[in-house]
Write a protein that holds these residues in place. Structure first.
Motif, short mmCIF file in Angstrom:
data_model
loop_
_atom_site.label_atom_id
_atom_site.label_comp_id
_atom_site.label_asym_id
_atom_site.label_seq_id
_atom_site.Cartn_x
_atom_site.Cartn_y
_atom_site.Cartn_z
N ALA A 102 8.58 26.26 45.04
CA ALA A 102 8.04 25.54 43.88
C ALA A 102 6.64 25.00 44.20
O ALA A 102 6.34 24.66 45.34
CB ALA A 102 8.97 24.39 43.51
N LYS A 103 5.83 24.96 43.17
CA LYS A 103 4.49 24.41 43.33
C LYS A 103 4.57 22.91 43.51
O LYS A 103 5.45 22.25 42.94
CB LYS A 103 3.64 24.68 42.09
CG LYS A 103 3.22 26.09 41.91
CD LYS A 103 2.31 26.18 40.68
CE LYS A 103 1.80 27.55 40.45
NZ LYS A 103 0.96 27.62 39.26
N SER A 104 3.61 22.37 44.26
CA SER A 104 3.54 20.92 44.37
C SER A 104 2.95 20.36 43.07
O SER A 104 2.35 21.10 42.27
CB SER A 104 2.68 20.50 45.56
OG SER A 104 1.33 20.79 45.30
N TYR A 105 3.12 19.10 42.86
CA TYR A 105 2.61 18.49 41.62
C TYR A 105 1.10 18.62 41.52
O TYR A 105 0.57 18.89 40.45
CB TYR A 105 3.03 17.01 41.53
CG TYR A 105 2.49 16.35 40.30
CD1 TYR A 105 2.99 16.67 39.04
CD2 TYR A 105 1.44 15.45 40.37
CE1 TYR A 105 2.48 16.10 37.89
CE2 TYR A 105 0.92 14.87 39.23
CZ TYR A 105 1.44 15.20 38.00
OH TYR A 105 0.93 14.64 36.87
N THR A 106 0.41 18.45 42.63
CA THR A 106 -1.06 18.53 42.58
C THR A 106 -1.52 19.93 42.22
O THR A 106 -2.51 20.11 41.51
CB THR A 106 -1.68 18.07 43.91
OG1 THR A 106 -1.11 18.84 44.98
CG2 THR A 106 -1.46 16.59 44.15
N GLU A 107 -0.80 20.96 42.70
CA GLU A 107 -1.16 22.33 42.33
C GLU A 107 -0.90 22.57 40.84
O GLU A 107 -1.69 23.21 40.15
CB GLU A 107 -0.38 23.33 43.17
CG GLU A 107 -0.78 23.34 44.64
CD GLU A 107 0.14 24.21 45.48
OE1 GLU A 107 1.21 24.63 44.98
OE2 GLU A 107 -0.21 24.45 46.64
N GLU A 108 0.24 22.05 40.37
CA GLU A 108 0.57 22.18 38.95
C GLU A 108 -0.46 21.46 38.09
O GLU A 108 -0.91 21.98 37.06
CB GLU A 108 1.96 21.59 38.71
CG GLU A 108 2.44 21.70 37.29
CD GLU A 108 3.80 21.04 37.09
OE1 GLU A 108 4.11 20.71 35.93
OE2 GLU A 108 4.54 20.85 38.07
N LEU A 109 -0.85 20.26 38.51
CA LEU A 109 -1.85 19.48 37.78
C LEU A 109 -3.20 20.19 37.78
O LEU A 109 -3.89 20.24 36.76
CB LEU A 109 -1.98 18.07 38.39
CG LEU A 109 -2.93 17.12 37.72
CD1 LEU A 109 -2.49 16.85 36.29
CD2 LEU A 109 -3.02 15.82 38.51
N ALA A 110 -3.59 20.76 38.92
CA ALA A 110 -4.87 21.48 38.99
C ALA A 110 -4.88 22.66 38.03
O ALA A 110 -5.89 22.93 37.36
CB ALA A 110 -5.13 21.93 40.42
N GLY A 111 -3.77 23.39 37.93
CA GLY A 111 -3.68 24.51 37.01
C GLY A 111 -3.78 24.06 35.56
O GLY A 111 -4.46 24.68 34.74
N TRP A 112 -3.13 22.95 35.25
CA TRP A 112 -3.16 22.41 33.89
C TRP A 112 -4.56 21.96 33.51
O TRP A 112 -5.03 22.22 32.41
CB TRP A 112 -2.18 21.24 33.78
CG TRP A 112 -2.16 20.60 32.44
CD1 TRP A 112 -1.55 21.05 31.31
CD2 TRP A 112 -2.81 19.38 32.08
NE1 TRP A 112 -1.76 20.18 30.27
CE2 TRP A 112 -2.54 19.13 30.72
CE3 TRP A 112 -3.58 18.46 32.77
CZ2 TRP A 112 -3.02 18.03 30.05
CZ3 TRP A 112 -4.06 17.36 32.11
CH2 TRP A 112 -3.78 17.14 30.75
N VAL A 113 -5.25 21.27 34.43
CA VAL A 113 -6.60 20.79 34.17
C VAL A 113 -7.55 21.96 33.94
O VAL A 113 -8.38 21.93 33.04
CB VAL A 113 -7.10 19.88 35.32
CG1 VAL A 113 -8.59 19.61 35.22
CG2 VAL A 113 -6.32 18.58 35.33
N SER A 114 -7.43 23.01 34.74
CA SER A 114 -8.33 24.15 34.56
C SER A 114 -8.09 24.84 33.22
O SER A 114 -9.03 25.28 32.57
CB SER A 114 -8.19 25.14 35.71
OG SER A 114 -6.91 25.74 35.68
N LYS A 115 -6.83 24.93 32.77
CA LYS A 115 -6.55 25.49 31.45
C LYS A 115 -7.09 24.61 30.35
O LYS A 115 -7.67 25.08 29.37
CB LYS A 115 -5.04 25.64 31.23
CG LYS A 115 -4.44 26.82 31.89
CD LYS A 115 -2.98 26.89 31.45
CE LYS A 115 -2.15 27.70 32.38
NZ LYS A 115 -0.73 27.64 32.02
#
Length: 135
Positions: free
Chosen positions: A2-15
C-alpha cells in the motif's frame, strides 16, 4: 504494498493542480472587456445589467461579486501609475489655485503633530490576595 499517506497526498495534489483553473483567468477576461465596461458605465448602465449581458454572451464567466471587485479596482479607482505621477508633481501645480493661495508656506513644511499614545493603567494582577479585599 500500500502507498503511504504522503505518496497518496502527493498524487492527489498533482492531479488537483492540473485540474484547477488559473486564478488569473478572471482578471484577464475582465481586462479584455474593461473598455466596453467603462463605456457602458459612462453611458449610464448599471453594473448588474452590464454583468448580466457579458455573462449571458459568455464574454465573462465569473460571478457578479467578482465583477464588481474588478470594476472597483480597475475602473472606479485611479491606477497606481497615475497616483505616482500626481505625487511627483510639485505641490503648487497639483493643488487648485484657490487652495494654493490660502496655504501658508510654513504650514506645508511642518510635520504632523505626533501625540503620545494613551497610557494603559488601572489594573494590575497579583496572585496573592490581600486580606482587606477578601472581606
Amino acid at each position: 504494498m500500500a502507498k503511504s499517506y504522503t505518496e497518496e497526498l502527493a498524487g492527489w495534489v498533482s492531479k488537483r493542480t492540473t485540474q484547477r483553473l488559473r486564478q488569473d483567468k478572471n482578471i484577464v477576461a475582465f481586462l479584455a472587456v474593461k473598455g466596453d465596461v467603462k463605456a457602458a458605465l459612462d453611458a449610464g448602465y448599471s453594473m448588474k445589467t452590464i454583468w448580466e449581458h457579458l455573462h449571458e454572451t459568455k464574454r465573462i464567466e465569473y460571478r457578479y461579486e467578482t465583477f464588481t471587485l474588478h470594476v472597483k479596482r480597475h475602473i472606479r479607482t485611479k491606477p497606481r501609475a497615475e497616483h505616482r505621477v500626481e505625487q511627483q508633481l510639485p505641490q503648487e501645480q497639483s493643488k487648485p489655485q484657490a487652495l494654493a493661495a490660502t496655504t501658508r508656506p510654513d504650514q506645508a513644511q511642518s510635520e504632523p503633530r505626533k501625540t503620545p499614545p494613551p497610557s494603559v493603567g488601572g489594573f494590575t494582577f497579583t496572585a496573592t490576595p490581600k486580606k482587606e479585599d477578601l472581606f
